[in-house]
Design a protein around this motif. Structure first.
Motif, PDB file in Angstrom:
ATOM      1  N   ALA A 132       0.826  -1.209   0.000  1.00 14.96           N
ATOM      2  CA  ALA A 132       0.000   0.000   0.000  1.00 14.96           C
ATOM      3  C   ALA A 132       0.862   1.261   0.000  1.00 14.96           C
ATOM      4  CB  ALA A 132      -0.934   0.012   1.196  1.00 14.96           C
ATOM      5  N   ALA A 133       2.086   1.167   0.509  1.00 16.83           N
ATOM      6  CA  ALA A 133       2.983   2.324   0.591  1.00 16.83           C
ATOM      7  C   ALA A 133       3.808   2.419  -0.693  1.00 16.83           C
ATOM      8  CB  ALA A 133       3.897   2.189   1.797  1.00 16.83           C
ATOM      9  N   LYS A 134       4.108   3.643  -1.087  1.00 15.79           N
ATOM     10  CA  LYS A 134       4.948   3.892  -2.261  1.00 15.79           C
ATOM     11  C   LYS A 134       6.323   4.369  -1.813  1.00 15.79           C
ATOM     12  CE  LYS A 134       1.744   3.274  -5.405  1.00 15.79           C
ATOM     13  NZ  LYS A 134       1.711   2.048  -6.130  1.00 15.79           N
ATOM     14  N   VAL A 135       7.354   3.868  -2.507  1.00 18.66           N
ATOM     15  CA  VAL A 135       8.737   4.224  -2.237  1.00 18.66           C
ATOM     16  C   VAL A 135       9.247   5.062  -3.407  1.00 18.66           C
ATOM     17  CG1 VAL A 135      11.060   3.283  -1.921  1.00 18.66           C
ATOM     18  CG2 VAL A 135       9.100   2.121  -0.928  1.00 18.66           C
ATOM     19  N   VAL A 136      10.029   6.090  -3.093  1.00 14.44           N
ATOM     20  CA  VAL A 136      10.628   6.939  -4.123  1.00 14.44           C
ATOM     21  C   VAL A 136      11.985   6.350  -4.495  1.00 14.44           C
ATOM     22  CG1 VAL A 136      11.389   9.271  -4.711  1.00 14.44           C
ATOM     23  CG2 VAL A 136       9.480   8.949  -3.118  1.00 14.44           C
ATOM     24  N   ILE A 137      12.172   6.087  -5.780  1.00 16.35           N
ATOM     25  CA  ILE A 137      13.401   5.483  -6.294  1.00 16.35           C
ATOM     26  C   ILE A 137      14.000   6.411  -7.352  1.00 16.35           C
ATOM     27  CG2 ILE A 137      14.362   3.498  -7.567  1.00 16.35           C
ATOM     28  CD1 ILE A 137      13.297   2.693  -4.854  1.00 16.35           C
ATOM     29  N   ILE A 138      15.322   6.582  -7.306  1.00 15.41           N
ATOM     30  CA  ILE A 138      16.021   7.380  -8.312  1.00 15.41           C
ATOM     31  C   ILE A 138      16.128   6.562  -9.603  1.00 15.41           C
ATOM     32  CG2 ILE A 138      18.191   8.576  -8.862  1.00 15.41           C
ATOM     33  CD1 ILE A 138      16.719   9.829  -6.512  1.00 15.41           C
ATOM     34  N   THR A 139      15.799   7.174 -10.734  1.00 17.27           N
ATOM     35  CA  THR A 139      15.893   6.504 -12.032  1.00 17.27           C
ATOM     36  C   THR A 139      17.330   6.619 -12.573  1.00 17.27           C
ATOM     37  OG1 THR A 139      15.364   8.518 -13.245  1.00 17.27           O
ATOM     38  CG2 THR A 139      13.499   7.116 -12.562  1.00 17.27           C
ATOM     39  N   GLU A 140      17.581   5.968 -13.709  1.00 20.24           N
ATOM     40  CA  GLU A 140      18.890   6.097 -14.358  1.00 20.24           C
ATOM     41  C   GLU A 140      19.142   7.550 -14.740  1.00 20.24           C
ATOM     42  OE1 GLU A 140      20.086   3.377 -17.451  1.00 20.24           O
ATOM     43  OE2 GLU A 140      18.848   1.798 -16.548  1.00 20.24           O
ATOM     44  N   GLN A 141      18.122   8.201 -15.276  1.00 22.50           N
ATOM     45  CA  GLN A 141      18.258   9.619 -15.621  1.00 22.50           C
ATOM     46  C   GLN A 141      18.513  10.439 -14.348  1.00 22.50           C
ATOM     47  OE1 GLN A 141      15.100  11.074 -18.117  1.00 22.50           O
ATOM     48  NE2 GLN A 141      15.880  13.169 -18.085  1.00 22.50           N
ATOM     49  N   GLY A 142      17.864  10.067 -13.267  1.00 22.83           N
ATOM     50  CA  GLY A 142      18.078  10.726 -11.990  1.00 22.83           C
ATOM     51  C   GLY A 142      19.507  10.550 -11.487  1.00 22.83           C
ATOM     52  N   GLN A 143      20.088   9.374 -11.737  1.00 23.50           N
ATOM     53  CA  GLN A 143      21.483   9.141 -11.351  1.00 23.50           C
ATOM     54  C   GLN A 143      22.421  10.087 -12.106  1.00 23.50           C
ATOM     55  OE1 GLN A 143      22.540   7.506  -8.872  1.00 23.50           O
ATOM     56  NE2 GLN A 143      20.809   6.218  -8.363  1.00 23.50           N
ATOM     57  N   MET A 144      22.110  10.341 -13.368  1.00 23.75           N
ATOM     58  CA  MET A 144      22.924  11.285 -14.143  1.00 23.75           C
ATOM     59  C   MET A 144      22.772  12.706 -13.586  1.00 23.75           C
ATOM     60  SD  MET A 144      22.760   9.872 -18.068  1.00 23.75           S
ATOM     61  CE  MET A 144      20.987   9.706 -18.159  1.00 23.75           C
ATOM     62  N   VAL A 145      21.553  13.049 -13.198  1.00 22.12           N
ATOM     63  CA  VAL A 145      21.307  14.356 -12.581  1.00 22.12           C
ATOM     64  C   VAL A 145      22.085  14.454 -11.282  1.00 22.12           C
ATOM     65  CG1 VAL A 145      19.521  15.742 -11.416  1.00 22.12           C
ATOM     66  CG2 VAL A 145      19.077  14.770 -13.672  1.00 22.12           C
ATOM     67  N   ARG A 146      22.068  13.397 -10.501  1.00 23.26           N
ATOM     68  CA  ARG A 146      22.807  13.374  -9.225  1.00 23.26           C
ATOM     69  C   ARG A 146      24.297  13.589  -9.468  1.00 23.26           C
ATOM     70  NH1 ARG A 146      22.709  12.570  -4.049  1.00 23.26           N
ATOM     71  NH2 ARG A 146      24.033  11.097  -2.962  1.00 23.26           N
ATOM     72  N   GLN A 147      24.845  12.974 -10.489  1.00 19.52           N
ATOM     73  CA  GLN A 147      26.257  13.168 -10.816  1.00 19.52           C
ATOM     74  C   GLN A 147      26.534  14.624 -11.197  1.00 19.52           C
ATOM     75  OE1 GLN A 147      27.016  10.237 -13.855  1.00 19.52           O
ATOM     76  NE2 GLN A 147      27.148   8.565 -12.378  1.00 19.52           N
ATOM     77  N   GLN A 148      25.619  15.228 -11.954  1.00 21.44           N
ATOM     78  CA  GLN A 148      25.772  16.644 -12.315  1.00 21.44           C
ATOM     79  C   GLN A 148      25.744  17.523 -11.072  1.00 21.44           C
ATOM     80  OE1 GLN A 148      26.310  18.457 -15.164  1.00 21.44           O
ATOM     81  NE2 GLN A 148      26.798  16.511 -16.133  1.00 21.44           N
ATOM     82  N   GLN A 149      24.825  17.234 -10.164  1.00 19.91           N
ATOM     83  CA  GLN A 149      24.722  18.017  -8.928  1.00 19.91           C
ATOM     84  C   GLN A 149      25.985  17.859  -8.075  1.00 19.91           C
ATOM     85  OE1 GLN A 149      21.010  16.541  -7.341  1.00 19.91           O
ATOM     86  NE2 GLN A 149      19.943  18.392  -8.007  1.00 19.91           N
ATOM     87  N   GLN A 150      26.500  16.664  -8.003  1.00 18.39           N
ATOM     88  CA  GLN A 150      27.727  16.433  -7.235  1.00 18.39           C
ATOM     89  C   GLN A 150      28.903  17.189  -7.852  1.00 18.39           C
ATOM     90  OE1 GLN A 150      27.694  12.134  -7.250  1.00 18.39           O
ATOM     91  NE2 GLN A 150      26.744  12.026  -5.224  1.00 18.39           N
ATOM     92  N   GLN A 151      28.927  17.256  -9.181  1.00 15.46           N
ATOM     93  CA  GLN A 151      29.984  18.005  -9.862  1.00 15.46           C
ATOM     94  C   GLN A 151      29.869  19.497  -9.544  1.00 15.46           C
ATOM     95  OE1 GLN A 151      32.655  16.929 -11.400  1.00 15.46           O
ATOM     96  NE2 GLN A 151      33.353  19.006 -11.812  1.00 15.46           N
ATOM     97  N   VAL A 152      28.646  20.007  -9.497  1.00  9.22           N
ATOM     98  CA  VAL A 152      28.423  21.408  -9.140  1.00  9.22           C
ATOM     99  C   VAL A 152      28.957  21.676  -7.734  1.00  9.22           C
ATOM    100  CG1 VAL A 152      26.603  23.077  -8.523  1.00  9.22           C
ATOM    101  CG2 VAL A 152      26.489  21.844 -10.698  1.00  9.22           C
ATOM    102  N   VAL A 153      28.653  20.800  -6.793  1.00  2.55           N
ATOM    103  CA  VAL A 153      29.127  20.964  -5.414  1.00  2.55           C
ATOM    104  C   VAL A 153      30.653  20.961  -5.386  1.00  2.55           C
ATOM    105  CG1 VAL A 153      29.231  19.877  -3.123  1.00  2.55           C
ATOM    106  CG2 VAL A 153      27.052  20.026  -4.353  1.00  2.55           C
ATOM    107  N   ARG A 154      31.264  20.025  -6.112  1.00  2.00           N
ATOM    108  CA  ARG A 154      32.732  19.960  -6.140  1.00  2.00           C
ATOM    109  C   ARG A 154      33.333  21.252  -6.690  1.00  2.00           C
ATOM    110  NH1 ARG A 154      31.703  14.449  -7.276  1.00  2.00           N
ATOM    111  NH2 ARG A 154      31.687  14.804  -9.511  1.00  2.00           N
ATOM    112  N   GLU A 155      32.737  21.790  -7.761  1.00  2.00           N
ATOM    113  CA  GLU A 155      33.248  23.027  -8.363  1.00  2.00           C
ATOM    114  C   GLU A 155      33.143  24.205  -7.403  1.00  2.00           C
ATOM    115  OE1 GLU A 155      31.481  23.817 -12.188  1.00  2.00           O
ATOM    116  OE2 GLU A 155      31.830  21.760 -12.832  1.00  2.00           O
TER     117      GLU A 155
END
Length: 141
Positions: free
Chosen positions: A87-110
């Motif tokens: 009955a409960a829904k779980v939020v899962i990161i998609t493959e496209q979301g993983q690419m977004v996460r990598q972009q965000q991590q790169q922004v933080v590093r910069e």
């Protein structure tokens, strides 16, 4: 006088950093609101339901559903049934979301690299050490 208050100085620096990270993320097509970033980061670290997100963010389940709906529309996350509670829904990161996460991590590093360069290594390490300490402010008043 108000400009010298420590809490204001910390808040102002946080705003400047957040604005720069948002600007860079927007340029890369991965900008999110604070609520969206929080949902996205939590979902990438653990199995989390919509109800748990609402509790964590101290907002209504409906507000969480709207926030998640935007991320689903962008195809950065998806909702799936919870493994132990259908009955409960779980939020899962998609493959496209993983690419977004990598972009965000790169922004933080910069941004952090830029801060290290501006402050110098000694000051940057000292700042990091101070921010990592547990500040005891709950015993005031």
């Amino acid at each position: 006088m108000a400009q010298r208050m420590l809490s204001h100085l910390i808040q102002r620096q946080h705003q400047l950093i957040d604005e720069k990270m948002s600007q860079l993320a927007r340029a890369r097509g991965c900008d999110m609101t604070l609520a969206q970033r929080t949902v996205f980061n939590l979902a990438s670290q653990q199995i989390i339901t919509l109800s748990e997100l609402a509790q964590y963010l101290t907002i209504s389940r409906q507000a969480v559903q709207k926030t998640v709906a935007v991320l689903v529309e962008k195809k950065w996350v998806k909702l799936v049934p919870h493994p132990d509670n259908r009955a409960a829904k779980v939020v899962i990161i998609t493959e496209q979301g993983q690419m977004v996460r990598q972009q965000q991590q790169q922004v933080v590093r910069e941004v952090e690299l830029n801060l290290y360069q501006q402050l110098g290594e000694d000051k940057a390490k000292l700042l990091q050490q101070l921010l990592n300490e547990e500040w005891q402010i709950d015993n005031i008043g």
